[in-house]
Write a protein that holds these residues in place. Sequence first.
Motif, PDB file in Angstrom:
ATOM      1  N   ARG A 187       0.812  -1.211   0.000  1.00 21.32           N
ATOM      2  CA  ARG A 187       0.000   0.000   0.000  1.00 21.32           C
ATOM      3  C   ARG A 187       0.854   1.273   0.000  1.00 21.32           C
ATOM      4  NH1 ARG A 187      -5.462   0.941   0.993  1.00 21.32           N
ATOM      5  NH2 ARG A 187      -6.006  -0.662  -0.485  1.00 21.32           N
ATOM      6  N   GLY A 217      -7.160  -5.816  -8.108  1.00 23.10           N
ATOM      7  CA  GLY A 217      -7.447  -4.392  -8.019  1.00 23.10           C
ATOM      8  C   GLY A 217      -6.186  -3.557  -8.141  1.00 23.10           C
ATOM      9  N   ARG A 220      -6.148  -0.883 -11.023  1.00 24.87           N
ATOM     10  CA  ARG A 220      -6.899   0.338 -10.711  1.00 24.87           C
ATOM     11  C   ARG A 220      -6.009   1.335  -9.961  1.00 24.87           C
ATOM     12  NH1 ARG A 220     -12.467   0.660 -10.157  1.00 24.87           N
ATOM     13  NH2 ARG A 220     -12.516   1.238  -7.971  1.00 24.87           N
ATOM     14  N   LEU A 221      -5.224   0.810  -9.026  1.00 15.10           N
ATOM     15  CA  LEU A 221      -4.356   1.698  -8.254  1.00 15.10           C
ATOM     16  C   LEU A 221      -3.203   2.211  -9.106  1.00 15.10           C
ATOM     17  CD1 LEU A 221      -4.296  -0.256  -4.863  1.00 15.10           C
ATOM     18  CD2 LEU A 221      -5.639   1.760  -5.447  1.00 15.10           C
ATOM     19  N   SER A 224      -4.435   4.919 -11.203  1.00 15.24           N
ATOM     20  CA  SER A 224      -5.125   6.032 -10.546  1.00 15.24           C
ATOM     21  C   SER A 224      -4.211   6.884  -9.657  1.00 15.24           C
ATOM     22  CB  SER A 224      -6.287   5.518  -9.690  1.00 15.24           C
ATOM     23  OG  SER A 224      -7.257   4.911 -10.497  1.00 15.24           O
ATOM     24  N   LEU A 225      -3.347   6.230  -8.862  1.00 15.00           N
ATOM     25  CA  LEU A 225      -2.601   6.978  -7.849  1.00 15.00           C
ATOM     26  C   LEU A 225      -1.405   7.770  -8.395  1.00 15.00           C
ATOM     27  CD1 LEU A 225      -2.829   4.447  -4.857  1.00 15.00           C
ATOM     28  CD2 LEU A 225      -4.169   6.534  -5.218  1.00 15.00           C
ATOM     29  N   TYR A 264     -12.143  -6.806 -11.542  1.00 19.96           N
ATOM     30  CA  TYR A 264     -12.059  -5.430 -12.035  1.00 19.96           C
ATOM     31  C   TYR A 264     -11.752  -5.390 -13.519  1.00 19.96           C
ATOM     32  CZ  TYR A 264     -11.741  -4.699  -7.056  1.00 19.96           C
ATOM     33  OH  TYR A 264     -12.004  -4.715  -5.719  1.00 19.96           O
TER      34      TYR A 264
ATOM     35  N   ARG B 107     -13.007   6.568  -7.765  1.00 19.33           N
ATOM     36  CA  ARG B 107     -12.074   5.437  -7.727  1.00 19.33           C
ATOM     37  C   ARG B 107     -11.413   5.298  -6.360  1.00 19.33           C
ATOM     38  NH1 ARG B 107      -8.326   6.947 -12.266  1.00 19.33           N
ATOM     39  NH2 ARG B 107      -9.750   8.645 -12.760  1.00 19.33           N
ATOM     40  N   LEU B 108     -11.099   6.442  -5.758  1.00 19.90           N
ATOM     41  CA  LEU B 108     -10.407   6.372  -4.464  1.00 19.90           C
ATOM     42  C   LEU B 108     -11.256   5.629  -3.426  1.00 19.90           C
ATOM     43  CD1 LEU B 108      -8.802   9.942  -4.219  1.00 19.90           C
ATOM     44  CD2 LEU B 108      -7.628   7.766  -4.634  1.00 19.90           C
ATOM     45  N   SER B 110     -13.625   3.528  -3.838  1.00 19.14           N
ATOM     46  CA  SER B 110     -13.956   2.135  -4.153  1.00 19.14           C
ATOM     47  C   SER B 110     -12.728   1.245  -4.257  1.00 19.14           C
ATOM     48  CB  SER B 110     -14.763   2.062  -5.448  1.00 19.14           C
ATOM     49  OG  SER B 110     -14.017   2.595  -6.523  1.00 19.14           O
ATOM     50  N   SER B 111     -11.532   1.839  -4.234  1.00 24.07           N
ATOM     51  CA  SER B 111     -10.353   0.979  -4.369  1.00 24.07           C
ATOM     52  C   SER B 111      -9.470   0.954  -3.125  1.00 24.07           C
ATOM     53  CB  SER B 111      -9.525   1.383  -5.594  1.00 24.07           C
ATOM     54  OG  SER B 111      -9.070   2.710  -5.470  1.00 24.07           O
TER      55      SER B 111
END
Lengths: 710, 182
Positions: A187, A217, A220-221, A224-225, A264, B107-108, B110-111
């Motif tokens: 994380r 998942g 997605r991270l 996104s991050l 996902y 997204r934040l 839900s992830s």
Amino acid sequence: MGNEFKESIYRAVNNANLTGALAKFSEAYKSNRAKAYEGIDFEELRGRIAELKSYAASHLDELSAQFQQQAEACGAKVFRTSDPAKVREYILKVAQDNNVKTIVKSKSMATEEIHLNPYLEKAGIAVGETDLGEWIIQLAGQTPSHMVMPAIHMTKEEVSDLFSKEVNERLTSDIPRLVKVAREKLRPTFLAADMGISGGNIAVAETGSIVLMTNEGNARLVTSLPRIHIALVGIEKLIEKFADVATILKALPRSATAQLLTSYVSIITGPTPNPDGSMKDMHIILMDNRRSEMAADPKFKQALQCIRCASCLNVCPIFRLVGGHVFGKVYTGGIGTILTAWFDELKKSEDIQGLCIQCGACKDVCPGKIDIPDLIMEIRRRLVQQQGVPLLQKTIYAVVNNRKLFHGMLRAASVAGRPFTSGKFIRHLPLFLADLTDGRSLPAIAEEPFRDRFSRIKQPKCKEKAAFYAGCLIDFAYPEMGEALIRILNKAGIEVLFPLDQTCCGAPARYNGAYEVAASNATDNITALLREDVSYVISACPTCTVALEHDFISIFESLGLTERLPQARLLAAKTVDFSTLVKKLVDEGRLSLKEGQKLGKITYHDSCHLKRALKVSEQPRELLTKAGYELAEMFECDTCCGMGGSYSLKLPEISAPILQRKLKNIKETGAPTVAMDCPGCVMQIRGGMDQDGAAIKVRHTVELLAEQVK
Amino acid sequence: MYEQFKTRAEAVSAEVCRFTTKSEALEYLIGFLRREGVADTPQASALWADCSFLEGLDRDTLRQVAGVKFDVTREGASQARFGISQMEWALADTGSLAQNSTAIEQRLVSSLASIHIALVPTSGLLPDMPSLLVRVRPQDCRYLAMITGPSRTADIERVLTIGVHGPDRLIIVFVDELGGTN
Ligand code: SF4
């Protein structure tokens, strides 16, 4: 085959963790997959996938250009290159220009193909894999052993050792706890990363979208991050239409992991806002690396229909024994052999192409409708073209190609072999003039081959005639099968001719890539078998039947011998396998089986070539049941027995355990007899049973039915 | 379609319920958060991303009653135990949810959270993915996200384990009043 390669096989088949995990998975996979596809017409679905992917493969340039235009219109930067080195440089430059210190990655085979991680790490950038399996093998310093499940070869104990070192705490091998540890450990890495690198499962030209699928998942991270996202996509992932995404997603998760859909799915079209309000710096790299060349190759173009589901690995009887590492570092299994030959180099596939036993299991399940075994044969052929046939094999083919000499040697062997005969079996059968290994006894060469016995067989004169193609095994090892076949056909009013100048069907040469030899065998046989006007050319060996019905044509086609094609087609039209013809004769009322027989339990082994090349599986079962046997199906009845012609001679370390599985499955049915339609399978399985000592009779369907015709 | 959706979604470990009115749904939601120990402390807070369900609701009351926050930041999301968002569509044949997730807040929550509560207008039920794809224009829906059950892996010894990088629970709350009656 190199020593190093043989050693890697030895290590793999003796790695109980690996073979245990793979066996467990592959057994469950088959039924899970079937369940996931319930209510779906798989043939129709894969027809559509093959069509849309094939269209894309023929339009790679147009689609790449269209994708670029669309994605750029949405604000992404698109970089197209054919050169893996340029891909690495581009990514490094983006990283350095933006002062990137850490990168998080979601699973991408394309990045492995170009060895991206070590390159970036050398430049001082930390690269973290985030897919759990990939992270495990990154920690272990290994390479993936499976395309979808990279760490399938590792035990939970090994994983807990690795993780314990990572978190400086002694962990148990409790799997949910290990997964939590991975979550907690990764994380902060996600949150700190400046750049995310992903692959792309699909790239849509019409809209410039990329599709990413994961269960964990992490993609997605990754997308996104971090403030920068680079997607590396091989151009074979391109499709034309957005709506077709649904078509591929209907098959991919079902074939890959027997899921209806992965947890996902993200469809990303251009940059999106970052958490700090800025816009994502998004780059998409479309990489060619020989894919266009592949598309231009009439034979290999279809390999671009692959959607990377790995089901060809999951059903492969060889893969489940040796796992991915034997195949190499990136792409593994059947399709991996083909991709390695192209993305790496043909030479690299030299050893691994030999792992394919040509059972055809992968071809049946491939959602891209790729004829994987055929493409592997083509690799073999090109290797032979490039490097020539090894000397020993050359000698063998020279013999096989000269019918008189070949048959003379087989006769001589029947005499020479006799001193070694123990009961019905000998330890050395010079059938392909090669040394044999343990695990199975082999039949003695018959004292009197079928061709000599034939003239003494009394047959009624009939109007209808069939030519019998015996093949080497029935002719020289199991002549009684030929006699049984004649008895049956006579009862149906068919007289059997045996053209004496028939010779080897060419399969041994063909399966070893020596197409010229196979073509010469084909020509001789066509002449011999078409000399008389017959209604059928019948064979009781599926490998020979496939040769007569399909391979002669394809060999002539691939060698450009078009003038021989009409005759080859004529022969193909007349050719029929034993069970199909007999079933037809019974259905037409020309042949009857004794009635009211109670013959007890029997189990049936599907021979690869009969079931998957000739699509015959019900006919022998119906005949045996009609004759009075009670069918008790074995587990994995249509899994290869490990014979594969000379395969069992070249790779006994793989062939033997495959045979052992088969014997176990046969024994577990409790049936005293196992039937099959192939003399090669009889040789393998009867030999195995003999060594095993189990009192189970191994018979060809022709022998069993000959006892039951009226 | 709802029944098919429910069967499929539960088969992949999602939890599914349905309410006629918004207020019933809200009552359930608050009860759920309380039962699960929502609190304004790290790893116990709840974060609610902007959505049409919130229209007409008094956020201040919600803040007090349920300890919910509405300002979605990356730090906030990484501290949250509960993430609440509204998903626009549900696909009956695979038990999946779908959303235009272009806004990063969606997204934040839900992830990063470990429990994702998804509010879905019942009218958003569609039979399958093809019917979803004809409805969206990727140019206007930069990040189309589909979610089917909680995060999962089988990477260690093929043992299915829930909750790797994403949520380990997915609670799906259908609300008829948000539109339609499928
Ligand atoms: S070749 Fe076919 S079965 Fe193998 S990975 Fe590709 S699509 Fe799947």
